[in-house]
Design a protein around this motif. Structure first.
Motif, short mmCIF file in Angstrom:
data_model
loop_
_atom_site.label_atom_id
_atom_site.label_comp_id
_atom_site.label_asym_id
_atom_site.label_seq_id
_atom_site.Cartn_x
_atom_site.Cartn_y
_atom_site.Cartn_z
N SER A 157 0.84 -1.20 0.00
CA SER A 157 0.00 0.00 0.00
C SER A 157 0.88 1.24 0.00
O SER A 157 2.00 1.24 0.52
N SER A 158 0.37 2.33 -0.59
CA SER A 158 1.14 3.56 -0.66
C SER A 158 0.25 4.75 -0.33
O SER A 158 -0.97 4.69 -0.47
N THR A 159 0.89 5.82 0.09
CA THR A 159 0.19 7.06 0.42
C THR A 159 0.98 8.24 -0.13
O THR A 159 2.20 8.31 0.04
N TYR A 160 0.28 9.15 -0.75
CA TYR A 160 0.88 10.37 -1.29
C TYR A 160 1.06 11.37 -0.15
O TYR A 160 0.09 11.84 0.45
N ILE A 161 2.33 11.69 0.15
CA ILE A 161 2.65 12.69 1.17
C ILE A 161 3.39 13.83 0.47
O ILE A 161 4.62 13.80 0.32
N PRO A 162 2.66 14.81 -0.01
CA PRO A 162 3.29 15.88 -0.80
C PRO A 162 4.17 16.77 0.06
O PRO A 162 3.97 16.90 1.27
N ASN A 163 5.12 17.40 -0.59
CA ASN A 163 6.09 18.28 0.09
C ASN A 163 5.55 19.70 0.21
O ASN A 163 6.21 20.66 -0.20
N TYR A 164 4.37 19.84 0.77
CA TYR A 164 3.77 21.16 0.87
C TYR A 164 4.53 22.04 1.87
O TYR A 164 5.41 21.57 2.60
N PHE A 165 4.17 23.31 1.90
CA PHE A 165 4.93 24.31 2.66
C PHE A 165 4.63 24.22 4.16
O PHE A 165 3.47 24.19 4.58
N ARG A 166 5.71 24.17 4.95
CA ARG A 166 5.60 24.33 6.39
C ARG A 166 6.55 25.44 6.80
O ARG A 166 7.74 25.39 6.47
N PRO A 167 6.06 26.47 7.50
CA PRO A 167 6.95 27.56 7.89
C PRO A 167 8.12 27.06 8.72
O PRO A 167 7.95 26.25 9.63
N ILE A 168 9.31 27.51 8.38
CA ILE A 168 10.53 27.20 9.12
C ILE A 168 11.22 28.51 9.42
O ILE A 168 11.53 29.28 8.50
N GLY A 169 11.47 28.79 10.67
CA GLY A 169 12.06 30.07 11.02
C GLY A 169 11.00 31.17 10.96
O GLY A 169 9.80 30.94 11.12
N ASP A 170 11.44 32.37 10.67
CA ASP A 170 10.56 33.54 10.62
C ASP A 170 9.92 33.62 9.24
O ASP A 170 10.51 34.16 8.31
N ALA A 171 8.74 33.03 9.10
CA ALA A 171 8.09 32.94 7.79
C ALA A 171 7.06 34.05 7.58
O ALA A 171 6.11 33.89 6.82
N ARG A 172 7.25 35.20 8.25
CA ARG A 172 6.35 36.33 8.01
C ARG A 172 6.40 36.73 6.54
O ARG A 172 7.46 36.70 5.90
N LEU A 173 5.25 37.12 6.04
CA LEU A 173 5.17 37.55 4.65
C LEU A 173 5.71 38.97 4.49
O LEU A 173 5.61 39.79 5.41
N MET A 259 16.50 30.98 5.41
CA MET A 259 16.09 31.42 4.07
C MET A 259 15.00 32.49 4.03
O MET A 259 14.93 33.25 3.06
N PRO A 260 14.09 32.58 5.02
CA PRO A 260 12.98 33.54 4.89
C PRO A 260 13.36 34.96 4.50
O PRO A 260 12.65 35.57 3.69
N PRO A 261 14.44 35.56 5.04
CA PRO A 261 14.75 36.94 4.61
C PRO A 261 14.96 37.09 3.11
O PRO A 261 14.62 38.13 2.53
N TYR A 262 15.52 36.07 2.48
CA TYR A 262 15.75 36.13 1.03
C TYR A 262 14.42 36.09 0.27
O TYR A 262 14.26 36.79 -0.73
N TYR A 263 13.48 35.29 0.76
CA TYR A 263 12.16 35.26 0.13
C TYR A 263 11.47 36.61 0.25
O TYR A 263 10.86 37.10 -0.71
N ARG A 264 11.55 37.21 1.44
CA ARG A 264 10.78 38.43 1.69
C ARG A 264 11.27 39.61 0.86
O ARG A 264 10.48 40.49 0.53
N ARG A 265 12.56 39.64 0.51
CA ARG A 265 13.04 40.79 -0.25
C ARG A 265 13.07 40.54 -1.76
O ARG A 265 13.41 41.42 -2.53
#
Length: 382
Positions: A157-173, A259-265
């Motif tokens: 048997s198998s189950t699809y466990i997608p790599n969806y987003f989980r905040p790591i560190g300061d993930a403020r938008l 990584m979050p600061p790089y995303y935010r800018r």
């Protein structure tokens, strides 16, 4: 007496201990669900981090040296006397079999890639290992729906466990794009290699510099291939690209929490991959990360990726290996800033569909089913 929580041990000789899928998503969710969580992985020391016990193996990048670690990994795993072991690398399946025979514990295999795409010799060997394991493992997790046909060839048997987003560190938008804003700061995060667009992004930086354009590119991640790093470094020096193209990590793993600061800018997320078989069958995890931070995507025109971008109207696709096409998209967004802003808004809106939390909760439920021998093979779609 209070019952002891079920002990879970994840084992890898390939991945970093703080691999997002392994540590921050799966193990963190299992810890939150009350399991006693352990990880055996290459690391510089044995320690406990965020309630997860890390048992250090020697660090090595060479495959033959990793395989030489298997007896050590087996001894460490057996000593932990877990109720369930999960392995993340196909080369560890023989170790998992020995653990099953020695301890009677449940075994879960997490398929991160379509390993058949590794080449005619290695790929065939890894697929043979997987098919053998499908006859006796208790459950298989798949990171992509496209892998389901591989697993369905066996009785497991198998189950699809997608790599969806989980905040790591300061993930403020960051702040939403303002009216009239045009994109100039381009970002790539994750492992760097030629097949993942390294050459294309260096050539893109060269075009930007020669044309006197305003764009810059941040490359945030490790490039594990010395020859590819040497090629890129030489090209950067020859073309005087240091003011255009910044490298963070490069020859060192970049922890996801930094990584979050790089995303935010940033203004735009890049994924200029080559159409390798593994890429054609999967959605990069960075797509979900870019969406979370409201970054429109510019990605290679791979059919599965094109459908994703068109479904959410969250960016643009370009022919693989053609940096001029990236500049054409940026020119369009500069001439029509409302189009860029609309794609940024669509990216933010789509992000809520790709959150890890419900997937993690279902993973914990699945573990309880496996431990109770009640697996039905139901698919987790997140």
């Amino acid at each position: 007496m209070t019952a002891q929580p079920d002990r879970i041990v994840h084992v890898t000789t390939v991945h970093q201990p703080f691999d997002p899928r392994i540590f921050y998503k799966q193990l963190a969710s299992l810890r939150d669900a009350g399991f006693d969580t352990h990880l055996i992985a290459p690391h510089d020391r044995t320690e406990q981090v965020q309630g997860i016990s890390i048992h250090a193996l020697p660090q090595s990048t060479a495959r033959w040296r990793r395989i030489a670690l298997h007896p050590t990994a087996l001894r460490m795993a057996q000593a932990l006397n877990a109720d369930l072991y999960q392995v993340h690398d196909p080369e560890l399946l023989p170790v998992a079999f020995l653990l099953r025979e020695a301890t009677g514990a449940r075994i879960v295999y997490d398929m991160h890639e379509n390993y058949r795409a590794k080449g005619p010799i290695l790929g065939r060997a890894l697929r043979t290992l997987e098919r053998w394991a499908f006859r006796w493992v208790d459950h298989v997790l798949i990171a992509e729906e496209s892998y389901r046909s591989i697993v369905e060839a066996g009785p497991v048997s198998s189950t699809y466990i997608p790599n969806y987003f989980r905040p790591i560190g300061d993930a403020r938008l960051g702040a939403p794009a303002k009216a009239g804003h045009t994109p100039a700061r381009l970002l790539y995060t994750g492992t760097l290699s030629a097949s993942r667009g390294l050459r294309t992004m260096v050539k893109l930086a060269a075009r930007i510099r020669r044309a006197g354009r305003p764009e810059t590119i941040d490359l945030v991640g490790i490039c594990r291939y010395e020859k590819q790093r040497a090629w890129a470094k030489a090209r950067i020096q020859e073309e005087d690209l240091n003011s255009i193209l910044s490298r963070v990590g490069w020859d060192t793993y970049v922890p996801p929490s930094t990584m979050p600061p790089y995303y935010r800018r940033a203004d735009v997320g890049l994924a200029l991959f080559e159409p390798h078989p593994n890429h054609r069958g999967s959605i990069p995890t960075k797509f979900y990360e870019y969406l979370h931070y409201g970054l429109p995507l510019i990605c290679s025109d791979i059919p599965r990726w094109r459908r994703f971008v068109e479904r959410h109207a969250c960016g643009a696709v370009v022919p693989p290996g053609e940096p001029a096409a990236v500049l054409d998209v940026l020119d369009e967004w500069r001439a029509h800033p409302e189009r860029y802003r609309e794609r940024a808004e669509r990216a933010r809106a789509a992000a809520s569909r790709y959150r890890w939390k419900p997937v993690g909760q279902r993973l914990a439920t699945l573990y309880r089913q496996v431990l109770n021998e009640k697996v039905t093979g139901a698919s987790v779609t997140g």
